[in-house]
Design an enzyme around this catalytic site. Structure first.
Site, mmCIF file in Angstrom:
data_model
loop_
_atom_site.group_PDB
_atom_site.id
_atom_site.type_symbol
_atom_site.label_atom_id
_atom_site.label_comp_id
_atom_site.label_asym_id
_atom_site.label_seq_id
_atom_site.Cartn_x
_atom_site.Cartn_y
_atom_site.Cartn_z
ATOM 1 N N HIS A 1 0.828 -1.208 0.000
ATOM 2 C CA HIS A 1 0.000 0.000 0.000
ATOM 3 C C HIS A 1 0.862 1.257 0.000
ATOM 4 O O HIS A 1 0.595 2.198 -0.759
ATOM 5 C CB HIS A 1 -0.914 -0.001 1.229
ATOM 6 C CG HIS A 1 -1.698 1.270 1.393
ATOM 7 N ND1 HIS A 1 -2.917 1.482 0.780
ATOM 8 C CD2 HIS A 1 -1.432 2.398 2.096
ATOM 9 C CE1 HIS A 1 -3.365 2.686 1.093
ATOM 10 N NE2 HIS A 1 -2.482 3.266 1.899
ATOM 11 N N GLU A 2 1.887 1.270 0.840
ATOM 12 C CA GLU A 2 2.761 2.444 0.877
ATOM 13 C C GLU A 2 3.520 2.608 -0.437
ATOM 14 O O GLU A 2 3.762 3.734 -0.877
ATOM 15 C CB GLU A 2 3.733 2.342 2.056
ATOM 16 C CG GLU A 2 3.062 2.254 3.424
ATOM 17 C CD GLU A 2 2.025 3.339 3.660
ATOM 18 O OE1 GLU A 2 2.168 4.456 3.112
ATOM 19 O OE2 GLU A 2 1.050 3.081 4.385
ATOM 20 N N HIS B 1 1.517 4.516 -2.903
ATOM 21 C CA HIS B 1 1.680 5.976 -2.838
ATOM 22 C C HIS B 1 2.928 6.420 -3.603
ATOM 23 O O HIS B 1 2.928 7.476 -4.244
ATOM 24 C CB HIS B 1 1.780 6.427 -1.383
ATOM 25 C CG HIS B 1 0.492 6.341 -0.631
ATOM 26 N ND1 HIS B 1 -0.677 6.909 -1.089
ATOM 27 C CD2 HIS B 1 0.194 5.747 0.556
ATOM 28 C CE1 HIS B 1 -1.653 6.678 -0.213
ATOM 29 N NE2 HIS B 1 -1.148 5.977 0.783
#
Length: 235
Positions: free
Chosen positions: A105-106, A109
């Site tokens: 998920h990071e 980004h």
């Protein structure tokens, strides 16, 4: 005159605050319980969160973002200023489904940043304004109430609304990062299909905390508008 309450003993708008607290509490418990459940399930490939992040970044041709370890629990984040994917204690060295999902998920980004994803850029540009607004909004509202100055109260509400807008912009950023993460985990072979479904549960639970925060901010803004929005403004 402005009055920050209804009557002397009871303010019915407190129900909005209680609703916000309840929603936030439920979302937080859901996130923690789901994360804990899948920290006990190891991924078949056995990559750690840090290894997962590095593999995803390399698969997208991103070589100028570092993966670093940060202290704490669920303090994971991507910092576009330092170009770092920061992974917390339960994620960095863990091979669990939960750790792999959070790390991906990071990285989602980081991919957003690399491709110029507009909502991420808008959110980043809003940070200075939101920081100022969150620091000044409530003092300005309270001073306005104390001095019966409607303009100060109105300005405080406007400043508070910046935080609400920030929360609204954050939602598509977070949902998109999770969508990218799930797609990349499967396309790179880091997780197989049933593992991706389990990771989706972790990321969905995490997303609910952002939804809860947004609802809480909207309810707080609604409360301010109920208390002060219909009052007479000073010239």
């Amino acid at each position: 005159m402005y009055y920050g309450y209804y009557g002397y003993y009871f303010d019915p708008t407190y129900f909005l605050i209680l609703i916000a607290i309840a929603i936030s509490g439920i979302a937080s418990m859901k996130m923690k319980s789901t994360f804990l459940k899948y920290t006990r399930v190891s991924s078949r490939l056995g990559l750690t969160g840090a290894e997962t992040a590095k593999r995803i970044l390399e698969s997208q041709g991103i070589y100028d973002v570092q993966v670093v370890h940060v202290a704490g629990e669920l303090t994971d984040h991507y910092d576009p200023r330092t170009r770092t994917v920061n992974l917390s204690d339960p994620v960095y060295a863990s091979t669990s489904i939960a750790a792999v999902g959070v790390a991906a998920h990071e990285c989602g980004h980081a991919v957003q940043d690399a491709v110029g994803y507009v909502p991420l850029q808008v959110r980043g540009a809003m940070v200075p304004v939101v920081n100022i607004g969150s620091s000044l909004s409530w003092p300005m509202i309270l001073i306005g109430v104390f001095l019966s100055q409607g303009r100060l109260i109105s300005l405080g509400i406007v400043l508070f609304s910046f935080s609400v807008i920030f929360q609204l912009v954050t939602l598509p950023v977070e949902f998109n990062a999770s969508h990218r993460a799930l797609r990349l985990l499967e396309s790179t072979g880091i997780l197989i299909r049933d593992e991706v479904n389990d990771t989706r549960k972790v990321l969905t639970a995490a997303a609910l905390t952002y939804v809860a925060a947004t609802i809480g901010s909207l309810l707080q803004l609604l409360r301010l508008l109920i208390l002060f929005g219909g009052r007479r403004r000073d010239d």
